[in-house]
Design a protein around this motif. Structure first.
Motif, PDB file in Angstrom:
ATOM      1  N   HIS A 129     -51.422  23.286  -5.914  1.00  0.00           N
ATOM      2  CA  HIS A 129     -50.401  22.323  -6.338  1.00  0.00           C
ATOM      3  C   HIS A 129     -51.052  21.011  -6.768  1.00  0.00           C
ATOM      4  O   HIS A 129     -50.736  20.455  -7.826  1.00  0.00           O
ATOM      5  CB  HIS A 129     -49.413  22.058  -5.212  1.00  0.00           C
ATOM      6  CG  HIS A 129     -48.460  20.946  -5.515  1.00  0.00           C
ATOM      7  ND1 HIS A 129     -47.275  21.139  -6.187  1.00  0.00           N
ATOM      8  CD2 HIS A 129     -48.536  19.607  -5.284  1.00  0.00           C
ATOM      9  CE1 HIS A 129     -46.659  19.986  -6.341  1.00  0.00           C
ATOM     10  NE2 HIS A 129     -47.402  19.042  -5.795  1.00  0.00           N
ATOM     11  N   TYR A 245     -43.180  16.320 -18.835  1.00  0.00           N
ATOM     12  CA  TYR A 245     -43.260  17.749 -18.521  1.00  0.00           C
ATOM     13  C   TYR A 245     -44.000  18.503 -19.628  1.00  0.00           C
ATOM     14  O   TYR A 245     -44.847  19.357 -19.361  1.00  0.00           O
ATOM     15  CB  TYR A 245     -41.856  18.336 -18.362  1.00  0.00           C
ATOM     16  CG  TYR A 245     -41.033  17.713 -17.262  1.00  0.00           C
ATOM     17  CD1 TYR A 245     -41.615  17.226 -16.097  1.00  0.00           C
ATOM     18  CD2 TYR A 245     -39.650  17.611 -17.378  1.00  0.00           C
ATOM     19  CE1 TYR A 245     -40.856  16.658 -15.092  1.00  0.00           C
ATOM     20  CE2 TYR A 245     -38.874  17.049 -16.376  1.00  0.00           C
ATOM     21  CZ  TYR A 245     -39.482  16.568 -15.242  1.00  0.00           C
ATOM     22  OH  TYR A 245     -38.722  16.000 -14.244  1.00  0.00           O
ATOM     23  N   ILE A 249     -47.532  20.703 -19.443  1.00  0.00           N
ATOM     24  CA  ILE A 249     -47.624  22.099 -19.876  1.00  0.00           C
ATOM     25  C   ILE A 249     -48.724  22.264 -20.918  1.00  0.00           C
ATOM     26  O   ILE A 249     -49.497  23.234 -20.894  1.00  0.00           O
ATOM     27  CB  ILE A 249     -46.264  22.566 -20.430  1.00  0.00           C
ATOM     28  CG1 ILE A 249     -45.241  22.645 -19.297  1.00  0.00           C
ATOM     29  CG2 ILE A 249     -46.398  23.920 -21.123  1.00  0.00           C
ATOM     30  CD1 ILE A 249     -43.825  22.907 -19.765  1.00  0.00           C
ATOM     31  N   LEU A 263     -48.177  28.143 -11.527  1.00  0.00           N
ATOM     32  CA  LEU A 263     -47.025  28.821 -10.932  1.00  0.00           C
ATOM     33  C   LEU A 263     -46.729  28.266  -9.543  1.00  0.00           C
ATOM     34  O   LEU A 263     -45.566  28.059  -9.172  1.00  0.00           O
ATOM     35  CB  LEU A 263     -47.282  30.327 -10.866  1.00  0.00           C
ATOM     36  CG  LEU A 263     -47.432  31.040 -12.217  1.00  0.00           C
ATOM     37  CD1 LEU A 263     -47.731  32.525 -11.994  1.00  0.00           C
ATOM     38  CD2 LEU A 263     -46.174  30.867 -13.063  1.00  0.00           C
ATOM     39  N   TYR A 265     -47.525  25.259  -8.561  1.00  0.00           N
ATOM     40  CA  TYR A 265     -47.037  23.900  -8.783  1.00  0.00           C
ATOM     41  C   TYR A 265     -45.546  23.903  -9.102  1.00  0.00           C
ATOM     42  O   TYR A 265     -44.805  23.026  -8.632  1.00  0.00           O
ATOM     43  CB  TYR A 265     -47.817  23.249  -9.921  1.00  0.00           C
ATOM     44  CG  TYR A 265     -47.310  21.876 -10.302  1.00  0.00           C
ATOM     45  CD1 TYR A 265     -47.705  20.755  -9.588  1.00  0.00           C
ATOM     46  CD2 TYR A 265     -46.434  21.714 -11.379  1.00  0.00           C
ATOM     47  CE1 TYR A 265     -47.236  19.496  -9.923  1.00  0.00           C
ATOM     48  CE2 TYR A 265     -45.972  20.457 -11.728  1.00  0.00           C
ATOM     49  CZ  TYR A 265     -46.375  19.355 -10.994  1.00  0.00           C
ATOM     50  OH  TYR A 265     -45.899  18.102 -11.334  1.00  0.00           O
ATOM     51  N   CYS A 266     -45.104  24.872  -9.886  1.00  0.00           N
ATOM     52  CA  CYS A 266     -43.677  24.943 -10.231  1.00  0.00           C
ATOM     53  C   CYS A 266     -42.827  25.098  -8.973  1.00  0.00           C
ATOM     54  O   CYS A 266     -41.726  24.533  -8.878  1.00  0.00           O
ATOM     55  CB  CYS A 266     -43.430  26.108 -11.182  1.00  0.00           C
ATOM     56  SG  CYS A 266     -44.098  25.840 -12.852  1.00  0.00           S
ATOM     57  N   TYR A 269     -43.110  21.729  -6.995  1.00  0.00           N
ATOM     58  CA  TYR A 269     -42.406  20.640  -7.676  1.00  0.00           C
ATOM     59  C   TYR A 269     -40.917  20.929  -7.798  1.00  0.00           C
ATOM     60  O   TYR A 269     -40.077  20.043  -7.626  1.00  0.00           O
ATOM     61  CB  TYR A 269     -43.009  20.439  -9.060  1.00  0.00           C
ATOM     62  CG  TYR A 269     -42.414  19.284  -9.834  1.00  0.00           C
ATOM     63  CD1 TYR A 269     -42.807  17.975  -9.576  1.00  0.00           C
ATOM     64  CD2 TYR A 269     -41.456  19.503 -10.825  1.00  0.00           C
ATOM     65  CE1 TYR A 269     -42.255  16.907 -10.286  1.00  0.00           C
ATOM     66  CE2 TYR A 269     -40.908  18.455 -11.537  1.00  0.00           C
ATOM     67  CZ  TYR A 269     -41.311  17.157 -11.267  1.00  0.00           C
ATOM     68  OH  TYR A 269     -40.764  16.111 -11.959  1.00  0.00           O
ATOM     69  N   GLY A 270     -40.575  22.194  -8.075  1.00  0.00           N
ATOM     70  CA  GLY A 270     -39.186  22.525  -8.355  1.00  0.00           C
ATOM     71  C   GLY A 270     -38.298  22.564  -7.128  1.00  0.00           C
ATOM     72  O   GLY A 270     -37.167  22.056  -7.156  1.00  0.00           O
TER      73      GLY A 270
END
Length: 296
Positions: A129, A245, A249, A263, A265-266, A269-270
């Motif tokens: 992350h 964002y 990316i 993945l 991190y998503c 973060y999400g």
């Protein structure tokens, strides 16, 4: 004296000795520990370790911003002024570099050292992350906060008392344009959470704090008053966030070895964003939490 240092502290008896032992060695630093609503021995430890060189004050109000404002009063008129979280690892040399970077400057400036996140005691998902987070616009565009920043007298005058917000460091950062932010060629260290789950717990409150700034900015813009412009500046518009964002990316896309980490991190973060949004819709703020795994 070359700099005043304000350290807000809530139940920090385990980490304060490390910080104060370092800072008390420099007689040019005027150090204030501003304890708030402590139920452990933070105050006693600060007085014992700091001795006569560290001023210790205490309030029963459980609020970091209350502690910051009380620390400002105790620190008096000595600038530049650094605000340092109790759990960071920072050397006297780094604080001197901050003082030197701001000394003699006319105008509003904020400065911070380079942040190094220590992930040596973290799990692979937590490390992944932070590898991606390091590529974000927030980190690359004059990052201020995450534990330590300093301001000139004119910079501190840019806002009044610290407002009652969760994300005080982000609030301060975004009151200064990139040209008014100085990154000093010295570092401080923050220990990362030991697990991704611990990160998510902490990040949920951070996400709620950032959303709080956005809402304050929207109210300020709607009011359209002259006094509102600083509050409005504290949160970027949605278009700016979307650009951030896309930039991230793009940086990850050209580094295939980071795709698995992205993945993770998503998730890291999400999920906090979703939890913070849910709390906001319920009219609640996430309860105060901090990562004890990084203080062990």
């Amino acid at each position: 004296m070359r700099m005043s240092v304000v350290i807000p502290a809530h139940n920090e008896e385990t980490v304060l000795p490390r910080l104060l032992t370092e800072l008390r060695a420099d007689a040019t630093l005027s150090v204030v520990v501003s304890a708030n609503a402590c139920t452990d021995d933070t105050v006693a430890v600060a007085r014992a370790v700091g001795g006569d060189t560290v001023q210790v004050i205490a309030t029963e109000t459980p609020s970091k911003t209350v502690a910051l404002n009380a620390g400002d009063v105790a620190a008096g008129d000595l600038f530049p002024r650094a605000y340092v979280d109790a759990d960071v690892i920072v050397s006297v040399a780094t604080l001197r570099a901050l003082a030197d970077a701001l000394a003699g400057r006319e105008g509003p400036f904020v400065a911070a050292p380079r942040l190094r996140v220590d992930t040596s005691a973290s799990s692979w998902p937590a490390r992944a992350h932070y590898r991606i987070w390091a590529l974000s616009d927030f980190r690359l565009a004059g990052h201020v906060g995450s534990g330590i920043y300093a301001v000139t007298a004119e910079g501190r005058a840019r806002f009044g008392a610290f407002p009652d917000v969760i994300a005080d460091d982000r609030y301060v950062q975004q009151l200064f344009s990139p040209a008014e932010r100085i990154t000093v060629d010295a570092e401080f260290v923050v220990r990362a959470p030991a697990t991704l789950r611990a990160h998510i717990r902490r990040a949920t409150r951070i996400a709620a704090g950032n959303r709080q700034l956005v809402r304050r900015a929207e109210v300020a813009r709607a009011a359209g008053t002259r006094s509102a412009h600083l509050v409005a500046a504290a949160a970027p518009p949605a278009s700016s966030r979307a650009t951030g964002y896309l930039n991230l990316i793009g940086r990850v896309a050209v580094r295939p070895h980071l795709w698995p980490a992205f993945l993770v991190y998503c998730v890291g973060y999400g999920i906090p964003l979703l939890l913070a949004t849910r709390s906001e819709r319920r009219g609640q703020l996430p309860g105060w939490n901090r990562d004890e795994t990084s203080r062990a």
